[in-house]
Design an enzyme around this catalytic site. Structure first.
Site, PDB file in Angstrom:
ATOM      1  N   SER A 150       0.849  -1.195   0.000  1.00 26.78           N
ATOM      2  CA  SER A 150       0.000   0.000   0.000  1.00 26.78           C
ATOM      3  C   SER A 150       0.882   1.241   0.000  1.00 26.78           C
ATOM      4  CB  SER A 150      -0.889   0.013   1.241  1.00 26.78           C
ATOM      5  OG  SER A 150      -1.489   1.286   1.368  1.00 26.78           O
ATOM      6  N   HIS A 204      -1.285  -1.244  -4.211  1.00 23.70           N
ATOM      7  CA  HIS A 204      -2.557  -0.908  -3.571  1.00 23.70           C
ATOM      8  C   HIS A 204      -2.599   0.608  -3.342  1.00 23.70           C
ATOM      9  CE1 HIS A 204      -6.013  -1.830  -0.889  1.00 23.70           C
ATOM     10  NE2 HIS A 204      -5.536  -0.845  -0.133  1.00 23.70           N
ATOM     11  N   ASP A 216      -4.829   3.789  -1.947  1.00 23.96           N
ATOM     12  CA  ASP A 216      -5.943   4.160  -1.074  1.00 23.96           C
ATOM     13  C   ASP A 216      -6.434   5.573  -1.392  1.00 23.96           C
ATOM     14  OD1 ASP A 216      -6.096   1.865   0.828  1.00 23.96           O
ATOM     15  OD2 ASP A 216      -4.013   2.448   1.208  1.00 23.96           O
ATOM     16  N   MET A 218      -9.052   8.362  -0.229  1.00 23.17           N
ATOM     17  CA  MET A 218      -9.904   8.729   0.924  1.00 23.17           C
ATOM     18  C   MET A 218     -10.423  10.146   0.702  1.00 23.17           C
ATOM     19  SD  MET A 218      -7.577   7.354   4.076  1.00 23.17           S
ATOM     20  CE  MET A 218      -6.609   5.844   3.957  1.00 23.17           C
ATOM     21  N   HIS A 277      -8.345   1.085  -3.887  1.00 19.12           N
ATOM     22  CA  HIS A 277      -9.219   0.911  -2.725  1.00 19.12           C
ATOM     23  C   HIS A 277      -9.873   2.263  -2.456  1.00 19.12           C
ATOM     24  CE1 HIS A 277      -9.535  -0.055   1.885  1.00 19.12           C
ATOM     25  NE2 HIS A 277     -10.716   0.027   1.294  1.00 19.12           N
ATOM     26  N   MET A 318     -12.066   4.552  -0.519  1.00 18.17           N
ATOM     27  CA  MET A 318     -12.752   4.800   0.758  1.00 18.17           C
ATOM     28  C   MET A 318     -13.445   6.146   0.641  1.00 18.17           C
ATOM     29  SD  MET A 318      -9.708   3.335   3.132  1.00 18.17           S
ATOM     30  CE  MET A 318      -8.594   3.442   1.741  1.00 18.17           C
ATOM     31  N   MET A 367     -11.800  -5.828   5.594  1.00 15.96           N
ATOM     32  CA  MET A 367     -10.909  -4.898   6.310  1.00 15.96           C
ATOM     33  C   MET A 367     -10.564  -5.483   7.671  1.00 15.96           C
ATOM     34  SD  MET A 367     -10.188  -2.321   4.392  1.00 15.96           S
ATOM     35  CE  MET A 367      -9.268  -1.410   5.649  1.00 15.96           C
ATOM     36  N   GLY A 395      -8.933   4.120   7.086  1.00 17.19           N
ATOM     37  CA  GLY A 395      -8.618   5.537   7.268  1.00 17.19           C
ATOM     38  C   GLY A 395      -7.147   5.842   7.475  1.00 17.19           C
ATOM     39  N   PHE A 396      -6.434   4.908   8.103  1.00 18.41           N
ATOM     40  CA  PHE A 396      -5.034   5.199   8.418  1.00 18.41           C
ATOM     41  C   PHE A 396      -4.179   3.945   8.308  1.00 18.41           C
ATOM     42  CE2 PHE A 396      -7.717   8.191  10.617  1.00 18.41           C
ATOM     43  CZ  PHE A 396      -7.130   9.410  10.289  1.00 18.41           C
ATOM     44  N   GLY A 397      -2.905   4.150   7.939  1.00 16.72           N
ATOM     45  CA  GLY A 397      -1.940   3.057   7.971  1.00 16.72           C
ATOM     46  C   GLY A 397      -1.412   2.875   9.383  1.00 16.72           C
ATOM     47  N   GLY A 398      -0.718   1.775   9.585  1.00 17.87           N
ATOM     48  CA  GLY A 398      -0.004   1.561  10.841  1.00 17.87           C
ATOM     49  C   GLY A 398      -0.867   1.197  12.037  1.00 17.87           C
ATOM     50  N   ASP A 440      -6.755  -6.254   4.449  1.00 16.81           N
ATOM     51  CA  ASP A 440      -6.085  -4.948   4.436  1.00 16.81           C
ATOM     52  C   ASP A 440      -6.169  -4.344   5.831  1.00 16.81           C
ATOM     53  OD1 ASP A 440      -5.102  -2.420   3.861  1.00 16.81           O
ATOM     54  OD2 ASP A 440      -6.829  -1.803   2.639  1.00 16.81           O
ATOM     55  N   GLY A 441      -4.989  -4.067   6.406  1.00 15.77           N
ATOM     56  CA  GLY A 441      -4.932  -3.406   7.708  1.00 15.77           C
ATOM     57  C   GLY A 441      -4.182  -4.236   8.724  1.00 15.77           C
ATOM     58  N   GLY A 442      -3.009  -3.748   9.130  1.00 12.74           N
ATOM     59  CA  GLY A 442      -2.231  -4.443  10.151  1.00 12.74           C
ATOM     60  C   GLY A 442      -1.626  -5.758   9.689  1.00 12.74           C
ATOM     61  N   GLY A 460       1.065  -2.002   4.114  1.00 13.75           N
ATOM     62  CA  GLY A 460       1.606  -0.653   3.959  1.00 13.75           C
ATOM     63  C   GLY A 460       2.845  -0.462   4.795  1.00 13.75           C
ATOM     64  N   SER A 461       2.647  -0.273   6.098  1.00 12.60           N
ATOM     65  CA  SER A 461       3.797  -0.018   6.972  1.00 12.60           C
ATOM     66  C   SER A 461       4.769  -1.200   6.998  1.00 12.60           C
ATOM     67  CB  SER A 461       3.318   0.342   8.384  1.00 12.60           C
ATOM     68  OG  SER A 461       2.358  -0.578   8.837  1.00 12.60           O
TER      69      SER A 461
HETATM   70  C1  DX5 Z   1      -6.158   1.831   5.653  1.00 14.01           C
HETATM   71  C2  DX5 Z   1      -5.782   1.456   4.241  1.00 14.01           C
HETATM   72  C3  DX5 Z   1      -4.670   0.500   4.148  1.00 14.01           C
HETATM   73  C4  DX5 Z   1      -3.367   0.950   4.761  1.00 14.01           C
HETATM   74  C5  DX5 Z   1      -2.840  -0.265   5.462  1.00 14.01           C
HETATM   75  O1  DX5 Z   1      -7.434   2.319   5.693  1.00 14.01           O
HETATM   76  O2  DX5 Z   1      -6.883   0.900   3.551  1.00 14.01           O
HETATM   77  O3  DX5 Z   1      -4.456   0.069   2.812  1.00 14.01           O
HETATM   78  O4  DX5 Z   1      -2.403   1.425   3.895  1.00 14.01           O
HETATM   79  O5  DX5 Z   1      -1.731   0.090   6.199  1.00 14.01           O
HETATM   80  P1  DX5 Z   1      -1.004  -0.928   7.168  1.00 14.01           P
HETATM   81  O6  DX5 Z   1      -0.582  -2.101   6.348  1.00 14.01           O
HETATM   82  O7  DX5 Z   1       0.150  -0.144   7.707  1.00 14.01           O
HETATM   83  O8  DX5 Z   1      -2.004  -1.300   8.236  1.00 14.01           O
HETATM   84 ZN    ZN Z   2      -6.427  -0.023   1.587  1.00 15.63          ZN
END
Ligand code: DX5
Ligand code: ZN
Length: 224
Positions: free
Chosen positions: A8, A31, A33, A35, A64, A66, A135, A140-143, A173-175, A195-196
């Protein structure tokens, strides 16, 4: 099941996007995102940046969205050349029509579920889709930390896909990280967004390889 790893770019340096994506040429998809500050409390990029990114890389683009009103905005990403376009079912007015529009424009059609949205009401829609995104954090946020209470939903979704004899992909997707990816693969996911876990380290390409190896090993232990 073939494992796919989709970094991501939310965790990449947006000022150096072409260089960042060049570090993950071993990825299956990028990927992206989008938003809108309404569907989620964060704002990222839109169509102009995606159009530039498509020109800057040979890796296919996994959108993706959002955003509110994907019925109106999503088809343009398919027209721009994104290979896969994911909309959120919570935001869509006519998800069947939208999925058909996306396919007609040459993209894979994909639908996302927020953590509190169940899969069961959408069982009849599955044949209209090429991928389902479960999900594993609030979008909404990475990490953010992986929500392991989503694992039963991943399992149930994989069972529904098998029950209908469909070839569709199941994305998480997420964590998703080296700590959590095996649980997801064992539960039945086959497309992994990270992502992270990819861009926060020193070697994004090596992180992709490591995640792929872990997921591939664990996919063999998936019951389906
Ligand atoms: C969050 C995004 C993800 C995000 C995941 O809403 O949809 O794609 O980049 O980030 P990580 O992998 O760091 O949780
Ligand atoms: Zn995403």
């Amino acid at each position: 099941m073939t494992v796919q790893i989709n970094p991501s770019i939310l965790s990449a340096d947006f000022a150096r996007l072409a260089d960042e994506v060049a570090q993950v040429r071993n990825a299956d998809w990028l990927h992206v995102d989008v938003m809108d500050n309404h569907f989620v409390p964060n704002l990222t990029i839109g169509l102009p940046v995606v159009e530039s990114l498509i020109k800057a890389t040979e890796t296919p683009i996994d959108m993706h969205l959002m955003i509110e009103d994907p019925d109106r905005w999503a088809p343009a990403y398919a027209e721009a050349g994104a290979g896969s376009v994911t909309f959120h079912v919570e935001a869509a007015t006519a998800p069947i029509k939208l999925a058909r529009d996306l396919r007609a424009k040459g993209a894979r059609a994909s639908m996302a579920l927020r953590p509190a949205t169940p899969i069961e009401p959408y069982e009849d829609l599955l044949p209209e889709l090429d991928m389902l995104l479960v999900m594993t954090v609030e979008p909404g946020f990475g990490g953010q930390s992986f929500l392991d209470i989503m694992l039963p939903k991943i399992r149930r979704t994989r069972q529904l896909i098998a029950k209908h004899g469909l070839q569709m992909w199941l994305q998480v997707d997420g964590g998703v990280s080296a700590k959590t990816i095996e649980m997801c693969a064992e539960a039945g996911a086959d497309v992994f967004v990270a992502g992270s876990a990819v861009f926060d380290g020193r070697d994004p390409g090596a992180a992709v390889d490591r995640l792929r190896a872990l997921a591939t090993g664990a996919a063999g232990r998936c019951a389906h």
